[in-house]
Design a protein around this motif. Structure first.
Motif, PDB file in Angstrom:
ATOM      1  N   PRO A   1       0.814  -1.237   0.000  1.00  0.00           N
ATOM      2  CA  PRO A   1       0.000   0.000   0.000  1.00  0.00           C
ATOM      3  C   PRO A   1       0.835   1.269   0.000  1.00  0.00           C
ATOM      4  O   PRO A   1       0.343   2.339  -0.390  1.00  0.00           O
ATOM      5  CB  PRO A   1      -0.815  -0.116   1.299  1.00  0.00           C
ATOM      6  CG  PRO A   1      -0.038  -1.069   2.154  1.00  0.00           C
ATOM      7  CD  PRO A   1       0.642  -2.028   1.225  1.00  0.00           C
ATOM      8  N   SER A   2       2.134   1.176   0.426  1.00  0.00           N
ATOM      9  CA  SER A   2       2.967   2.384   0.438  1.00  0.00           C
ATOM     10  C   SER A   2       3.534   2.704  -0.937  1.00  0.00           C
ATOM     11  O   SER A   2       4.200   3.711  -1.116  1.00  0.00           O
ATOM     12  CB  SER A   2       4.121   2.219   1.441  1.00  0.00           C
ATOM     13  OG  SER A   2       5.028   1.236   0.990  1.00  0.00           O
ATOM     14  N   VAL A   3       3.306   1.811  -1.908  1.00  0.00           N
ATOM     15  CA  VAL A   3       3.778   2.050  -3.278  1.00  0.00           C
ATOM     16  C   VAL A   3       2.580   2.337  -4.162  1.00  0.00           C
ATOM     17  O   VAL A   3       1.677   1.502  -4.299  1.00  0.00           O
ATOM     18  CB  VAL A   3       4.565   0.822  -3.816  1.00  0.00           C
ATOM     19  CG1 VAL A   3       5.069   1.099  -5.224  1.00  0.00           C
ATOM     20  CG2 VAL A   3       5.713   0.473  -2.894  1.00  0.00           C
ATOM     21  N   LYS A   4       2.531   3.520  -4.724  1.00  0.00           N
ATOM     22  CA  LYS A   4       1.399   3.913  -5.563  1.00  0.00           C
ATOM     23  C   LYS A   4       1.893   4.259  -6.961  1.00  0.00           C
ATOM     24  O   LYS A   4       2.952   4.866  -7.112  1.00  0.00           O
ATOM     25  CB  LYS A   4       0.690   5.140  -4.967  1.00  0.00           C
ATOM     26  CG  LYS A   4       0.061   4.873  -3.615  1.00  0.00           C
ATOM     27  CD  LYS A   4      -0.540   6.167  -3.066  1.00  0.00           C
ATOM     28  CE  LYS A   4      -1.077   5.952  -1.657  1.00  0.00           C
ATOM     29  NZ  LYS A   4      -1.521   7.214  -1.053  1.00  0.00           N
ATOM     30  N   PHE A   5       1.067   3.913  -7.956  1.00  0.00           N
ATOM     31  CA  PHE A   5       1.416   4.269  -9.326  1.00  0.00           C
ATOM     32  C   PHE A   5       1.259   5.765  -9.541  1.00  0.00           C
ATOM     33  O   PHE A   5       0.350   6.390  -8.989  1.00  0.00           O
ATOM     34  CB  PHE A   5       0.536   3.527 -10.325  1.00  0.00           C
ATOM     35  CG  PHE A   5       1.044   2.155 -10.646  1.00  0.00           C
ATOM     36  CD1 PHE A   5       2.250   1.997 -11.321  1.00  0.00           C
ATOM     37  CD2 PHE A   5       0.348   1.026 -10.271  1.00  0.00           C
ATOM     38  CE1 PHE A   5       2.731   0.749 -11.628  1.00  0.00           C
ATOM     39  CE2 PHE A   5       0.824  -0.228 -10.567  1.00  0.00           C
ATOM     40  CZ  PHE A   5       2.025  -0.374 -11.242  1.00  0.00           C
TER      41      PHE A   5
END
Length: 1333
Positions: free
Chosen positions: A461-465
């Motif tokens: 969840p801490s990586v977003k496109f």
């Protein structure tokens, strides 16, 4: 795409000073800091960690002794050797630190709240307790005083143009209701606002902005004043405007902060008082207050000092944030957390004026700190992994990652972003090439978050496109996941709070980490080697184990780990380079040594370092902030703005707006230095132009992309020619033709390189090439680009010189023809139907084009009974052929096949009118076959073929045949078509002979006549050509009588006498007319003494000896003596004149030597100039006086041309003319040696020994004189200069200067170099008679 990386940090940890610091400034001396407290002035020197000098202001009563005093401003004035101090009580003091003297230069009764000096220290502005502004000079003479609060707007008041009321104007997206909206009331200033005025100067010192709380509204207003304290403008009402104020040094914006209903913003005002942009601080409304904000000197970084507001029972936390902008987006690059301890609370902060990226901070506990940053690009370092071209950009608590191998996403957008708990200060990519996309992120709380690619299947969840995802599209790019978070704790508890205590986070290939911390002393660093330990159950977060701490004798300012060689290099403040041997059992530091075993030390401090190999030797590269570029300790260039290494390549951008690429495999450091300093060749693949200010962001491996960032922040992708060609060569070596072809087609690389790179391999793998390309259009494109030249030598010479210089396997065959033949055979073998059009292209592309074969193939397609469904139709094939070849040319070729069906097929596709070609074709159809083909060939102007067909048409067409031969001069071809014995052959020979006589080739005409038996014409032709022997043969063939033969011989003898061929004329008279007496006289006239003597004795006419022979030899002796005497006289005269001319030239050269280089090129210049001036005169002279020259023989014309050098005294080329005349004299005497030898023998034979001896002695004297004079006339210098000219296409500046220094006279412009070479003497000819000595 750049981040701020901490270069170095330092300061004073403690100082034995009394009181609390209130403000500070930087001293003129390097490193000195002047601090004002409630008791006086203190000077700190960071190197000594102590107070160096102190001036008490309580002694003289300027500050109260109870500590209630306050200093509102401190400024160092180096020109006055004192420090200006302003107290809240209103005193302006000058303090001399050396003598500790204090002088009060002025006082304001109402007290002072601000003292602000202009950037040039010419003016000082004071804000008083009565809300007035006082402007004074540097000598504290008042200029003017004004009230801060003014009712009027200022000089820059806007002019109303009367364009109607606000209600009737366009209001954009807000709609019409915006016109009727009531203006909201301006809220008063925040409760925490101290109410003091804030003053900021523009960078050029021409304007001042003052922020003050308005007594009417209680809100802050910003007013802009000129240098003369004339109000310029007042800011528009801004609700919630706060106290912080800073004018951007570049002058376009004034920064302040504004509290809005839902957020806290940094806002920008223009000089006219209008708002112009903002960005939001990463805090909730009412969470923090902004105490100060400051721009650095080049306006690139905005420092903001913030403090927590809602804190109970403890001191508020303090932060310093550094913001930068790019592409209209504001990035939070660094965040310094100073905690909540009282002694760590900030007093003030300042940017350094000289070092643009150095920030000075003063804390309440007398803690002075300074931080120095530099710009860096954080990118993946590997070369083989999938995640290689990732670039990370820090933006507060986010890391924006752009994966350039997938797409070039312009900032501020990104491929994906990593969301962290705290603000990020450093990003480090894994140095293991297999995991080069993995990242370690160090945040403000000294925690390292490790992001890895691969194993995790759950989306983090801490990586977003970013720009790559969403909107219903499936993102093809892989994202990392948060693997672990480690706490780093390497400092002892006794140490003072020091934000950014860990620098240069580096992730080693063995998954351990390196960080640099501060040592016990200021000028010492400690290298901490950290390794991960197994997770302890119950622990909240994992810790990194301190494997080793290595003290460094010096302060580390850069650290680099090479992913290829795995070498770790450190640079210290004294510019020494150390190597950290981390793979050893006990890691140690050792000096970096060059190939000569000397320790490497950069001449200047480098802010970017890298490790690569040059010619196999591992070297460290360094780039300073002043564009100086070093390899080890050698400076190779001084105009480099950025650099990057990739495989064996080095790419640099320069101040001259170019991007250069060098292959380091076979390049020495000296060669690199020379290449960077000199201009590249026109076709060089090393250099390409780029936009002004471009910097390299990263290189995408195996994709030839170089990503550049422009000064305004946008990106550009270039495919550097050197990288593209290197990649293409690798593909071709691996027989990956498809990849190479697609890259070349996309990037417009000439397709000839596919063959020229390695002709042997290409020809051996033609079928592989065709199967890989698998496209008729692409193969046709390849054919159409083929040229004879070798592109590896002209357009694409190899960078490292390792091109395939293989000998051509088919030297007798042209390149294009060879490729066309080999590929055509391969295509016919694979699938002739599929590659039909390519096969046609192969025929057409050959030189000469095989258009007939191509047309026959088209014709055969038309006649095929069972056409293949996939095969190309004849119509398509013909249409394609017309695209390649001009229609008229194709029509002619089809006509040349004599196939009328094919002709009609082509003609139908052309623009020709059927009325034009159908009657012509019908006429041809009615003719006999050979005559029909003759007519076609004549129409197509193929006359040789036409002759062949016409010769087969029978004797009735021979007259037409002969006319064609005469019209087109095809005699040789015509003779081959008929047998030797036929009448036709004789007729053609007769015509051929007449043609040759017209061309004045009488002898060749005579041979043709004689061969065909036309002897009468042959006799005339031989006679006119002077071939008397052949003429007599022809007379014999014609059966001439004796009398007729005699008269023929006499007439020919007369012509020979005219040509001075006395011996041949004598043979004719003696043998064919029996007139031996006339023959003897002719021989005597021609000086053939021995032959004349033979005839006299043969015919017994001894009387001729006395009457003719003896007088003739005596006369010859006299004429030779006269000739030798005249030659000797002229030789001596010209020799002496030459000596005089040379002495004059040397004197003239010496006179000018004081003004120019040795040997005086001016003299030659004058000489050349005068020769240019006189050239037209000389030409005109010859034109008028020697008008006969044009009709003379070519020999005489050449002789006249050689006389261009005038013997006239003082003429520019007199010395050359003298050399020419002297050479002619020597050659003339050398020529008569043989004649005199024969004459001497005759004189002795008849007893004239005295005359013979005299002649021999004179000749010997003349020859001896000339032989001894030649070395004096043709000196060695002159001969050498004639061999190797000083100037010329192969000369260099150094060779020309060397020639001058050797005092080598630069030869004048001589059109006949033989003049400068001495004449030769024939020593083999023994001309002297021994009996006369």
């Amino acid at each position: 795409m750049r981040n701020l990386r901490l270069l170095r940090a330092g300061g004073c940890r403690s100082a034995a000073a009394t009181g609390t610091p209130q403000c500070f400034c930087l001293g003129a001396e390097s490193g000195a800091v002047l601090v004002g407290s409630q008791y006086g002035l203190v000077e700190l020197r960071p190197a000594g960690y102590s107070v160096s000098r102190e001036v008490s202001l309580t002694v003289n009563g300027f500050l109260p002794e109870d500590g209630s005093g306050c200093i509102v401003g401190v400024e160092d004035l180096p020109e006055q050797e004192s420090v200006c101090v302003a107290t809240a009580a209103g005193d302006i003091l000058l303090c001399n630190l050396s003598t500790e003297q204090v002088e009060c230069v002025g006082s304001v009764d109402s007290g002072l709240s601000v003292m602000s000096w202009s950037p040039d220290q010419e003016l000082v502005l004071l804000a008083t307790g009565q809300q007035t502004l006082i402007m004074m000079t540097r000598d504290f003479e008042p200029i003017t005083e004004k009230q801060i609060h003014q009712d009027e707007f200022g000089e820059g008041k806007f002019v109303a143009l009367g364009w109607g009321k606000k209600e009737t104007q366009f209001h954009g997206s807000e709609g019409k209701q915006a016109a009727h909206r009531k203006q909201t009331e301006v809220l008063p200033a925040s409760a925490w606002d101290d109410g003091r005025p804030r003053v900021t100067w523009r960078g050029d010192g021409q304007f001042i902005a003052v922020s003050a709380v308005c007594p009417e509204t209680g809100a802050r207003k910003v007013r802009v004043w000129s240098r003369e304290l004339v109000l310029q403008s007042t800011s528009e009402p801004v609700s919630g405007l706060e106290q912080a104020l800073s004018w951007k040094p570049s002058g376009n914006l004034i920064a302040s902060t504004q509290e809005k209903p839902n957020r806290h913003d940094v806002v920008f005002l223009e000089k006219n008082g209008l708002l112009h942009g903002e960005f939001t601080l990463p805090f909730q409304k009412g969470q923090v207050k902004v105490n100060e904000m400051l721009w650095n000197a080049d306006s690139t970084i905005l420092a903001i000092w913030l403090e927590d507001l809602k804190v109970e029972n403890s001191n508020p936390n303090t932060y310093v944030q550094l913001w930068t902008t790019g592409n209209y987006h504001w990035y939070l690059k660094q965040s310094l957390h100073f905690g909540g301890l009282e002694e760590n609370q900030l007093v003030s902060l300042l940017w350094d004026r000289e070092n643009l990226y150095r920030l000075h901070i003063l804390c309440q506990g007398w803690h002075y700190l300074f931080y120095e940053w530099h710009w860096t690009t954080d990118h993946g370092l590997g070369e083989n992994s999938q995640h290689v071209a990732n670039v990370a950009v820090i933006d507060g608590d986010k890391v924006l990652v752009t994966a350039f191998q997938h797409a070039v996403v312009p900032p501020p957008m990104c491929t994906y972003e990593l969301q962290l708990q705290q603000a990020v200060n450093q990003v480090a990519f894994h140095t293991d090439p297999k995991h080069s996309g993995d990242m370690a992120v160090l945040d403000a709380d000294n925690r390292i978050s490790v992001y890895r690619y691969g194993q995790s299947t759950v989306n983090d969840p801490s990586v977003k496109f970013g720009a790559m995802g969403g909107n219903g599209f499936k993102a093809a790019v892989e994202t990392p996941y948060l693997d672990k978070t480690y706490r780093v704790d390497v400092s002892s508890s006794s140490e003072v709070m020091n934000p950014l205590g860990l620098q240069f986070l580096t992730w080693l290939p063995d998954d351990s980490f390196l960080v640099v911390g501060q040592g016990q002393h200021a000028a010492q660093s400690v290298l901490h080697h950290l390794t991960a330990v197994p997770h302890v159950a119950g622990a909240e977060e994992e810790c990194l184990n301190l494997r080793l701490s290595v003290p460094v004798d010096g302060e580390v300012i850069s650290l680099y780990c090479s992913p290829v060689t795995k070498t770790v290099a450190l640079q210290l403040t004294d510019r020494r380079i150390l190597k950290y041997l981390w793979e050893a059992s006990t890691p140690v530091l050792e000096p970096w040594r060059s190939s000569s075993s000397s320790a490497v030390q950069f001449p200047y401090r480098c802010v970017q370092t890298s490790i690569t190999r040059i010619s196999g030797e591992e070297v460290i590269l360094g780039l300073t902030d002043r564009c100086r570029f070093f390899v080890n300790d050698i400076e190779v260039a001084s105009n480099i703005t950025s650099f990057a290494t990739y495989n064996e390549f080095l790419l640099v951008t320069t101040n001259s707006h170019t991007c250069q690429c060098f292959c380091l495999k076979n390049l020495s450091v000296k060669a690199l230095q020379a290449s960077l300093s000199s201009a590249a060749a026109p076709n060089s693949e090393t250099l390409r132009k780029v936009e002004r200010g471009s910097r390299i962001v990263t290189i995408v491996p195996q994709d030839t992309k170089v990503v550049l960032q422009m000064p305004r922040g946008n990106l550009e992708t270039i495919h550097h020619r050197a990288l593209v060609l290197a990649q293409i060569r690798k593909w071709l070596d691996r027989l990956m033709f498809r990849e190479a072809f697609q890259c070349m087609r996309k990037l417009r690389i000439n397709l000839n390189l596919l063959y020229d790179h390695n002709p042997k391999v290409f020809l051996e793998n033609t079928e592989i090439f065709i199967r890989q390309i698998d496209s008729v259009n692409y193969i046709n494109l390849f054919f159409t680009e083929l040229k004879e030249e070798d592109f590896t030598k002209s357009m694409y010479p190899c960078l490292n010189g390792s091109s395939n210089n293989q000998p051509c396997q088919h030297p007798d065959q042209k390149k294009v023809n060879l490729i066309c033949d080999v590929m055509r055979v391969a295509m016919e073998h694979i699938d002739p139907q599929k590659y039909c059009l390519s096969i046609l292209t192969a025929h057409v592309k050959k030189s000469p084009p095989e258009l007939e074969i191509a047309l026959q193939k088209v014709h055969s397609l038309r006649e095929s009974v069972t056409p293949d469904v996939q095969a190309v139709s004849a119509e398509e094939a013909l249409k394609y052929l017309l695209f390649l070849v001009d229609i008229n040319e194709l029509y002619d070729y089809s006509l040349g096949t004599y196939d009328f069906d094919l002709v009609v097929m082509v003609a139908e596709k052309s623009q020709k009118d059927p009325k034009e070609y159908l009657p012509f074709l019908n006429t041809l159809r009615k003719m006999e076959t050979n005559y029909q083909r003759y007519t076609i060939d004549r129409h197509l102007k193929r006359y040789t073929k036409a002759l062949g067909h016409l010769s087969k048409c029978g004797p009735e067409h021979f007259s037409e045949f002969l006319n064609l031969v005469k019209d087109q001069n095809l005699y040789s071809e015509a003779l081959k078509l008929y047998p030797f014995s036929t009448q036709e052959y004789k007729d053609i020979s007769d015509a051929y002979g007449e043609y040759l006589i017209q061309k004045q080739l009488s002898e060749q005409a005579a041979l043709i006549f004689a061969r065909a038996g036309i002897f009468a014409k042959a006799l005339d032709a031989f006679q006119s050509s002077g071939s008397w022997q052949q003429a007599l043969c022809m007379a014999s063939q014609l059966g001439y009588t004796k009398d007729k033969l005699s008269s023929l011989a006499r007439s020919m003898a007369g012509k020979l006498v005219e040509q001075r061929k006395y011996a041949e004329a004598a043979i004719l008279l003696e043998q064919y007319t029996q007139d031996y007496e006339e023959a003897v006289l002719l021989l005597l006239e021609g000086a053939f003494w021995e032959e004349a003597l033979r005839l006299i004795h043969k015919y017994g006419r001894l009387d001729i000896l006395e009457t003719n022979l003896k007088p003739a030899i005596l006369e010859a002796q006299k004429s030779q003596l006269i000739f030798l005497d005249s030659q000797k006289t002229s030789f001596l005269h010209h020799k002496s004149r030459l000596q005089v001319v040379r002495e004059l030239k040397e004197k003239a050269c010496e006179n000018l030597q004081d003004y120019e280089v040795p040997n005086c090129p001016e003299l030659e210049l004058f000489s050349e100039t005068s020769s240019v001036v006189t050239a037209s005169d000389m030409n005109s002279k010859y034109t008028h006086s020697n008008s006969r020259i044009s009709v003379r023989s070519s020999k005489n014309r050449r002789k006249a041309e050689r006389k261009r050098y005038s013997l006239k005294e003082g003429s520019p080329f007199e010395d050359i003319a003298l050399l020419e005349v002297l050479g002619e004299s020597v050659r003339a005497v050398e020529t008569v040696k043989g004649e005199i030898h024969i004459l001497l023998k005759q004189l002795v034979l008849f007893g004239y020994d005295e005359q013979a001896g005299a002649l021999q002695q004179v000749l010997e004297e003349v020859l001896q004189l000339m032989e001894t004079s030649v070395p004096e006339i043709w000196t060695p210098d002159l001969q050498q200069s004639s061999v190797s000219l000083v100037l010329g296409p192969n000369s260099t500046a150094n060779s020309i200067m060397a020639a001058y220094q050797q005092k080598r006279m630069m030869p004048p412009v001589v059109q006949d170099p033989e003049v400068l070479t001495p004449p030769k003497f024939n020593k083999n000819l023994q001309w002297k008679l021994h009996l006369l000595q």
